[in-house]
Structures are given as structure tokens and as C-alpha cells.
Write an enzyme that holds these catalytic residues in place. Structure first.
Site, PDB file in Angstrom:
ATOM      1  N   SER A   1       0.829  -1.209   0.000  1.00 30.23           N
ATOM      2  CA  SER A   1       0.000   0.000   0.000  1.00 30.23           C
ATOM      3  C   SER A   1       0.861   1.256   0.000  1.00 30.23           C
ATOM      4  CB  SER A   1      -0.904   0.022   1.227  1.00 30.23           C
ATOM      5  OG  SER A   1      -1.634  -1.175   1.337  1.00 30.23           O
TER       6      SER A   1
HETATM    7  N1  SAH Z   1      -0.951  -3.772   3.693  1.00 31.04           N
HETATM    8  C1  SAH Z   1      -0.427  -4.621   2.670  1.00 31.04           C
HETATM    9  C2  SAH Z   1      -1.410  -4.570   1.520  1.00 31.04           C
HETATM   10  C3  SAH Z   1      -1.356  -5.712   0.610  1.00 31.04           C
HETATM   11  S1  SAH Z   1      -2.575  -5.678  -0.671  1.00 31.04           S
HETATM   12  C4  SAH Z   1       0.939  -4.097   2.270  1.00 31.04           C
HETATM   13  O1  SAH Z   1       1.172  -2.895   2.461  1.00 31.04           O
HETATM   14  O2  SAH Z   1       1.756  -4.833   1.755  1.00 31.04           O
HETATM   15  C5  SAH Z   1      -3.865  -6.630   0.018  1.00 31.04           C
HETATM   16  C6  SAH Z   1      -3.552  -8.053   0.355  1.00 31.04           C
HETATM   17  O3  SAH Z   1      -4.775  -8.660   0.742  1.00 31.04           O
HETATM   18  C7  SAH Z   1      -2.998  -8.887  -0.778  1.00 31.04           C
HETATM   19  O4  SAH Z   1      -1.784  -9.455  -0.382  1.00 31.04           O
HETATM   20  C8  SAH Z   1      -4.072  -9.964  -1.007  1.00 31.04           C
HETATM   21  O5  SAH Z   1      -3.531 -11.229  -1.363  1.00 31.04           O
HETATM   22  C9  SAH Z   1      -4.735 -10.013   0.352  1.00 31.04           C
HETATM   23  N2  SAH Z   1      -6.093 -10.553   0.349  1.00 31.04           N
HETATM   24  C10 SAH Z   1      -7.102 -10.309  -0.521  1.00 31.04           C
HETATM   25  N3  SAH Z   1      -8.208 -10.999  -0.176  1.00 31.04           N
HETATM   26  C11 SAH Z   1      -7.897 -11.697   0.961  1.00 31.04           C
HETATM   27  C12 SAH Z   1      -8.612 -12.616   1.788  1.00 31.04           C
HETATM   28  N4  SAH Z   1      -9.877 -12.946   1.557  1.00 31.04           N
HETATM   29  N5  SAH Z   1      -7.957 -13.138   2.855  1.00 31.04           N
HETATM   30  C13 SAH Z   1      -6.667 -12.821   3.127  1.00 31.04           C
HETATM   31  N6  SAH Z   1      -5.944 -11.971   2.368  1.00 31.04           N
HETATM   32  C14 SAH Z   1      -6.541 -11.413   1.292  1.00 31.04           C
END
Ligand code: SAH
Length: 223
Positions: free
Chosen positions: A60
Site C-alpha cells: 500500500s
Molecule cells: N498492507 C499490505 C497490503 C497488501 S494488498 C501491504 O502494504 O503490503 C492486500 C492483500 O490482501 C494482498 O496481499 C491480497 O492477497 C490479500 N487478500 C485479498 N483478499 C484476501 C482474503 N480474503 N484473505 C486474506 N488476504 C486477502
């Protein structure tokens, strides 16, 4: 520009964007974002941009991490659930602000990398799990705070259910990327109070855990 200078510039940028909580700013200052991005993007680690981390996912934007963390009102005695660990960057920021973080990620290879990064940074108050975060983590519920880093069509009932009384849930809600809103749900003694905060642009919350076909997950077993 040195890394230290880039970090200071980022903190100033966060302040201008409305991240004013000193605890949140100092947590962000203490987490080396360059450790959470792929090597090829290291020189952009302190820019205010989302960057690809593989599997179609992104780390993010720092301003988004700042605003979401601030909206969560995290206290140092709290137990926090994070849905969507991704790179583990938001997890690391939370780990500096609360007692314990539980984090769920649906891509096992991302989870393994995130865990290794947190270990290297000696952040030991984090427990991670591979699975579908929309179901929450019933075995360790209730949580004082819950944050989801992927956009749901609506507030997942399991997450609201796993909030302690007085608890706060922050997550992006909406399907089309341009119609998402950051939403804050508070659990009170007689129900839930929902507020819409700012506009958001997150990857979607996807149903179910991912089953990768790569050699890494094949070797470790999947599901
Ligand atoms: N805060 C993280 C954001 C990652 S993007 C960072 O800064 O790196 C969002 C993440 O949510 C992704 O890695 C995606 O795989 C995960 N995600 C999406 N749907 C999900 C679910 N149902 N359960 C667990 N993770 C999920």
C-alpha cells in the site's frame, strides 16, 4: 538523496496528507519500507506510491497506511487483526503500536516472505496465518481492532462479529476501484456505528485462500 533524507521527506508528506498522530508517525519512521519492496523498486521505497509485490498484489501507499492506521486508533495494550498481510509492511507498523498482531494472507508465498521480513526486523509480537481473512480468526477473537487492506463489497459479517465491544474495524468498501470508500465501524454496547472516511483504491478482497501452482507452494503443500 540518502535513505535518512528520503524517510524524513516521507514523514513530511504524511503530515501534509493529514497523518498527525505522533505515535503513528514514529511507528512509520521506525519501519524500513525498503525491506518490504522487491529489490528492483528499492530506490522508490520512500516515494508515496504503491508498488508491485507479486501475485498481482501491491504494497500500500505510505499515506494510505498512515491514514488507515490513524483511523484505527490503536492503543499499546490492544490485540489487532489484520486481513491481507501482503508485504507485511502495514503489519510491521501495527506491531510497533499494539500488544499483538494477528495477520491473515491468502497467498502463501507472500505470507512466507512477510514472516521472514518481520523476523529479520525482530518484530516478535506478530502471528500470521494462511487463509481467507474474510472469515476472521475465530480461535483468537475478539479483537480490539481489525483492519483489512483489501476492498470488500460490504463489511464482512464475520469481521464485525469478532470485534470486542468498543472495538474498531477499518476497511475499504466498494467494488469498482473509483467508488471505494474507507469505512470505520465501531462496536458499541447496542450495536454498530458506521462512518465513511476518505475515498480509497484497493485491490479486492478475494473469497477463499489461493492455491498456487508454483514449485514453492507445491513443495510445501497447499490448502
Ligand atoms: N498492507 C499490505 C497490503 C497488501 S494488498 C501491504 O502494504 O503490503 C492486500 C492483500 O490482501 C494482498 O496481499 C491480497 O492477497 C490479500 N487478500 C485479498 N483478499 C484476501 C482474503 N480474503 N484473505 C486474506 N488476504 C486477502
Amino acid at each position: 538523496m540518502t535513505t535518512a533524507a528520503r524517510r524524513i521527506r516521507l514523514i513530511l508528506m504524511l503530515r501534509q496528507a493529514g497523518v498527525t498522530d505522533p505515535r503513528v508517525l514514529s511507528a512509520i519512521e521506525l519501519v524500513p519500507r525498503e525491506a518490504f519492496v522487491p529489490d528492483v523498486f528499492r530506490d522508490q521505497a520512500y516515494e508515496n506510491t504503491a508498488l508491485p509485490i507479486g501475485h498481482g498484489q501491491t504494497i500500500s501507499k505510505p499515506v494510505v497506511v498512515g491514514l488507515m492506521t490513524q483511523a484505527l486508533e490503536v492503543g499499546d495494550r490492544m490485540k489487532v487483526l489484520e486481513v491481507g498481510a501482503g508485504s507485511g509492511y502495514q503489519t510491521a507498523v501495527l506491531a510497533r503500536l499494539c500488544r499483538r498482531v494477528y495477520s491473515i494472507e491468502r497467498h502463501r508465498p507472500l505470507l512466507i516472505e512477510a514472516e521472514a521480513r518481520l523476523q529479520a526486523l525482530k518484530l516478535r509480537n506478530v502471528t500470521m496465518m494462511y487463509g481467507d481473512g474474510a472469515e476472521g480468526w475465530p480461535a483468537v477473537a475478539p479483537f480490539d481492532r481489525i483492519i483489512a487492506c483489501a476492498a470488500a463489497r460490504e463489511v464482512p459479517a464475520a469481521l464485525a462479529d469478532q470485534l470486542a465491544e468498543g472495538g474498531v474495524l477499518v476497511l475499504p468498501v466498494g467494488t469498482a476501484r473509483d467508488s471505494q470508500r474507507l469505512v470505520r465501524v465501531r462496536r458499541t454496547s447496542d450495536g454498530f456505528r458506521t462512518e465513511e472516511l476518505v475515498k480509497a483504491h484497493f485491490v479486492p478482497l478475494v473469497d477463499g485462500a489461493a492455491v498456487e501452482s508454483g514449485t514453492l507452494t507445491a513443495g510445501l503443500g497447499s490448502g
